[in-house]
Design an enzyme around this catalytic site. Structure first.
Site, PDB file in Angstrom:
ATOM      1  N   ARG A  91       7.209   3.426   1.026  1.00 52.82           N
ATOM      2  CA  ARG A  91       6.356   4.296   0.217  1.00 52.82           C
ATOM      3  C   ARG A  91       7.123   5.588  -0.113  1.00 52.82           C
ATOM      4  O   ARG A  91       7.910   6.074   0.707  1.00 52.82           O
ATOM      5  CB  ARG A  91       5.121   4.628   1.059  1.00 52.82           C
ATOM      6  CG  ARG A  91       4.072   5.501   0.404  1.00 52.82           C
ATOM      7  CD  ARG A  91       3.244   4.724  -0.550  1.00 52.82           C
ATOM      8  NE  ARG A  91       1.990   5.401  -0.889  1.00 52.82           N
ATOM      9  CZ  ARG A  91       1.278   5.104  -1.970  1.00 52.82           C
ATOM     10  NH1 ARG A  91       1.678   4.169  -2.803  1.00 52.82           N
ATOM     11  NH2 ARG A  91       0.144   5.729  -2.213  1.00 52.82           N
ATOM     12  N   THR A 367       0.486  -1.795 -10.778  1.00 50.54           N
ATOM     13  CA  THR A 367       1.270  -2.085  -9.590  1.00 50.54           C
ATOM     14  C   THR A 367       1.650  -3.532  -9.753  1.00 50.54           C
ATOM     15  O   THR A 367       1.179  -4.186 -10.673  1.00 50.54           O
ATOM     16  CB  THR A 367       0.376  -1.858  -8.349  1.00 50.54           C
ATOM     17  OG1 THR A 367       0.038  -0.494  -8.298  1.00 50.54           O
ATOM     18  CG2 THR A 367       1.030  -2.259  -7.046  1.00 50.54           C
ATOM     19  N   THR A 385       5.055  -0.301  -6.577  1.00 48.84           N
ATOM     20  CA  THR A 385       4.385   0.345  -7.702  1.00 48.84           C
ATOM     21  C   THR A 385       5.072   1.622  -8.141  1.00 48.84           C
ATOM     22  O   THR A 385       5.823   2.238  -7.372  1.00 48.84           O
ATOM     23  CB  THR A 385       2.930   0.684  -7.297  1.00 48.84           C
ATOM     24  OG1 THR A 385       2.201   1.125  -8.439  1.00 48.84           O
ATOM     25  CG2 THR A 385       2.855   1.753  -6.234  1.00 48.84           C
ATOM     26  N   ASN A 387       2.719   3.617  -9.410  1.00 51.65           N
ATOM     27  CA  ASN A 387       1.343   4.095  -9.434  1.00 51.65           C
ATOM     28  C   ASN A 387       0.730   3.751 -10.778  1.00 51.65           C
ATOM     29  O   ASN A 387       0.354   2.621 -11.013  1.00 51.65           O
ATOM     30  CB  ASN A 387       1.220   5.574  -9.084  1.00 51.65           C
ATOM     31  CG  ASN A 387      -0.221   5.928  -8.747  1.00 51.65           C
ATOM     32  OD1 ASN A 387      -1.010   5.042  -8.430  1.00 51.65           O
ATOM     33  ND2 ASN A 387      -0.591   7.186  -8.826  1.00 51.65           N
ATOM     34  N   ASP A 409      -1.676  10.054  -5.567  1.00 53.49           N
ATOM     35  CA  ASP A 409      -2.387   9.357  -4.486  1.00 53.49           C
ATOM     36  C   ASP A 409      -2.691  10.290  -3.311  1.00 53.49           C
ATOM     37  O   ASP A 409      -3.433   9.923  -2.398  1.00 53.49           O
ATOM     38  CB  ASP A 409      -1.575   8.146  -3.990  1.00 53.49           C
ATOM     39  CG  ASP A 409      -1.876   6.885  -4.811  1.00 53.49           C
ATOM     40  OD1 ASP A 409      -2.772   6.927  -5.669  1.00 53.49           O
ATOM     41  OD2 ASP A 409      -1.205   5.862  -4.578  1.00 53.49           O
ATOM     42  N   GLY A 459      -3.978  -2.956  -8.545  1.00 52.27           N
ATOM     43  CA  GLY A 459      -5.339  -2.577  -8.926  1.00 52.27           C
ATOM     44  C   GLY A 459      -5.907  -1.381  -8.187  1.00 52.27           C
ATOM     45  O   GLY A 459      -7.130  -1.245  -8.101  1.00 52.27           O
ATOM     46  N   GLY A 460      -5.032  -0.503  -7.638  1.00 47.03           N
ATOM     47  CA  GLY A 460      -5.554   0.674  -6.947  1.00 47.03           C
ATOM     48  C   GLY A 460      -6.506   0.240  -5.852  1.00 47.03           C
ATOM     49  O   GLY A 460      -6.269  -0.757  -5.168  1.00 47.03           O
TER      50      GLY A 460
END
Ligand code: DON
Length: 558
Positions: A91, A367, A385, A387, A409, A459-460
């Site tokens: 991340r 993503t 991703t 984002n 995020d 898809g968040g």
């Protein structure tokens, strides 16, 4: 409709578009058919699932730049045929100069700078993450794994109508906002790409070549780092040469849990996905759900009530575990889950009555997930991703790749919804070096010691529910692999207090029954882009490609 494309060597098969295919030994399912083929090329050269993940990951950065990336980050869940499971957290992190209120204006109002432009980017994690996975588990040479991506960037690939149209929109936005490299690369400086055109990316090929030659030093140091820092300075962003040199991916033990006859292996924080998935699987009552029946108002109600309660926990308890003590064990304690379930009735519980202490946060929708199983039974589930679609919309001048807008995020303003409508808390506020809370949920299911299912989605916040529903469809309702993916999806994230449902996802009488229980319904376009591989001891592998968003999605295998 599935469309057979050219076969990749003897006995291998490639399918593009919504499809299910059976493979005897190995399969790759991703959002771009050429990236799936890149994975299979490496498998056939003697590589394993991790080598294939490196090949597919870098190839998606070339062929699916909305989300495939070098300038973003993600999570990889690995399980070896011998039973070792582990995750790689790559991340993005907040730059050293990031500050809590960096996205607020003079009067404390949230600006769009967490979403658009140079300030929106965290330190990219993808090159370092794929390198770390390869170093630990890869079987063939790193360079060999990057070869397909370099070839695709250098020689180009044909754009279809959807990609060409997206590029035109992106280029126009780049022109308007002054992201001129984005305008040049994706818009051919005013001579937009059309369907059928060859899209060559010489600068990206050079960047990939440096990564192939020097590993992470080819990205986080030297020429690529210089170009990246120069780009960031041009737009008054924060990422420095030190930030890049200091970036480190983290190996984290996966979260595991039991569901029916399966062991679930999934992503721990800084994703909220694994915790929420295990909470939901632990809270539903399989027999009750089975007797209510697939697609019934009763089953949807039961699942939605569970979603609300878990997303309420997300708002308060989940964040980067290196900065905030996420109470994982307490959140997954069966007694706690029973207690959370206790007040579920036949009526919808208003979100306002579900205690959380704080409102939660929302995320963006672009993503990409890929699933891989190799011929030995090793498996990779990877979601990564930028984002939002095409991230910050900033392309690094001379280096050919887009930068993420993952800073959105974080809780840029705790309590205020982010781009995904998620309301997030103090625990996820911006701090230097911190990773923003995610919903990405790459997951594996194991049965009798063997890999049984590989799943994930973009898809968040909807990611978690897409993965939840796909697993329940397959394992509890017994739907076929294809139907498990195709079945209409629904989503509740606690706030706002509504169920979003894919258009045409419900018959009128089920919708009416849900409304009469007190649920508010909203229809939406496609939820997620889920790629599933199911491994069946008798029949081999069954791979299912996305039948929703990505016109380019495809399966490859043999
Ligand atoms: O990490 C997250 O949860 C988000 N950044 C994911 C964004 C996303 O899935 C967009 N995709 N469709």
């Amino acid at each position: 409709m599935s469309l057979p494309l050219l076969a990749l060597g003897l006995m291998s098969l490639t399918l593009q578009g919504p499809a299910t295919e059976k493979f005897a030994k190995a399969a790759v399912a991703s959002d771009h058919v050429l990236a799936s083929e890149a994975g299979v090329e490496v498998l056939k050269a003697g590589g394993n699932a991790v080598d294939a993940a490196v090949a597919t990951g870098f190839a998606l950065a070339v062929t699916f730049p909305a989300a495939g990336n070098l300038g973003g980050g993600g999570f990889l869940v690995f399980r070896s045929a011998t039973g070792e499971s582990m995750t790689v957290d790559y991340r993005e992190t907040a730059p050293a100069l990031a500050t809590r209120n960096m996205f607020l204006d003079g009067v404390g109002k949230l600006t769009d700078r967490s979403v658009l432009g140079h300030l929106a980017s965290g330190i990219p994690g993808t090159p370092a993450g794929l390198w770390a996975a390869h170093k630990r588990w890869g079987k063939i040479r790193w360079k060999q794994c990057l070869a397909p991506a370099i070839r695709l960037a250098r020689k180009g690939f044909q754009l279809n109508h959807e990609l060409a149209t997206e590029f035109a929109g992106l280029a126009e936005e780049g022109r308007k906002k002054g992201f001129l490299e984005t305008y040049r690369v994706f818009g051919r400086s005013g001579n937009p790409y059309r369907a059928g055109d060859l899209f060559k990316q010489p600068e990206l090929a050079e960047t990939l070549q440096r990564i192939a030659d020097f590993g992470p030093d080819g990205f986080y140091k030297g020429r690529t780092a210089e170009l990246l820092v120069a780009e960031i300075k041009r737009g008054s962003g924060l990422i420095s040469a030190e930030d890049l040199a200091n970036y480190k991916p983290v190996f984290r033990e996966p979260l595991t849990g039991k569901f029916l006859d399966y062991e679930v292996v999934t992503m721990p924080p800084p994703s909220s996905g694994g915790i929420i998935l295990l909470q939901m699987l632990g809270m539903i009552e399989p027999e009750k759900l089975r007797s209510e029946g697939f697609g019934s108002s009763g089953a949807i109600h039961s699942m939605v009530e569970v979603m609300k309660r878990c997303f309420a926990d997300r708002a308060v308890w989940m964040a980067d575990p290196d900065f905030f003590p996420v109470p994982v064990e307490k959140l997954l304690d069966p007694a706690y889950l029973r207690q959370r379930r206790a007040n579920i009735s036949d009526r919808a519980t208003p979100s306002a009555d579900i205690q959380t202490g704080l409102p939660t946060s929302a995320e963006h929708e672009e993503t990409t997930h890929f699933s891989i199983v190799d011929s030995e039974g090793n498996a990779v589930s990877n979601t990564y991703t930028l984002n939002g679609g095409y991230g910050s919309k900033v392309t690094v001048t001379g280096a050919g790749f887009l930068l993420n807008n993952e800073m959105d995020d974080f809780s840029a303003k705790p309590g205020t919804p982010n781009m995904f409508g998620l309301v997030q808390g103090e625990q996820n506020a911006i701090q230097p070096g911190k990773r923003p809370l995610s919903s990405m949920t790459p997951t594996l299911l194991v049965k009798e010691g063997k890999i049984a299912l590989v799943v994930g989605s973009p898809g968040g916040p909807t990611i978690i529910n897409t993965v939840f529903e796909t697993i329940v469809n397959r394992t509890l309702f017994g739907l076929s692999a294809q139907s498990s993916v195709s079945a209409p999806r629904f989503h509740h994230q606690w706030l706002p207090d509504e169920i979003s449902i894919e258009a045409l996802g419900l018959s009128k009488d089920v919708a009416t029954a849900l409304q009469s229980r007190g649920h508010k319904l909203r229809t939406r376009t496609a939820q997620g882009s889920c790629h599933l591989i199911v491994v069946e001891p008798q029949t081999g592998l069954r791979a299912v490609g996305c039948d929703r968003r990505q016109s380019t999605a495809g399966l490859a295998g043999y």
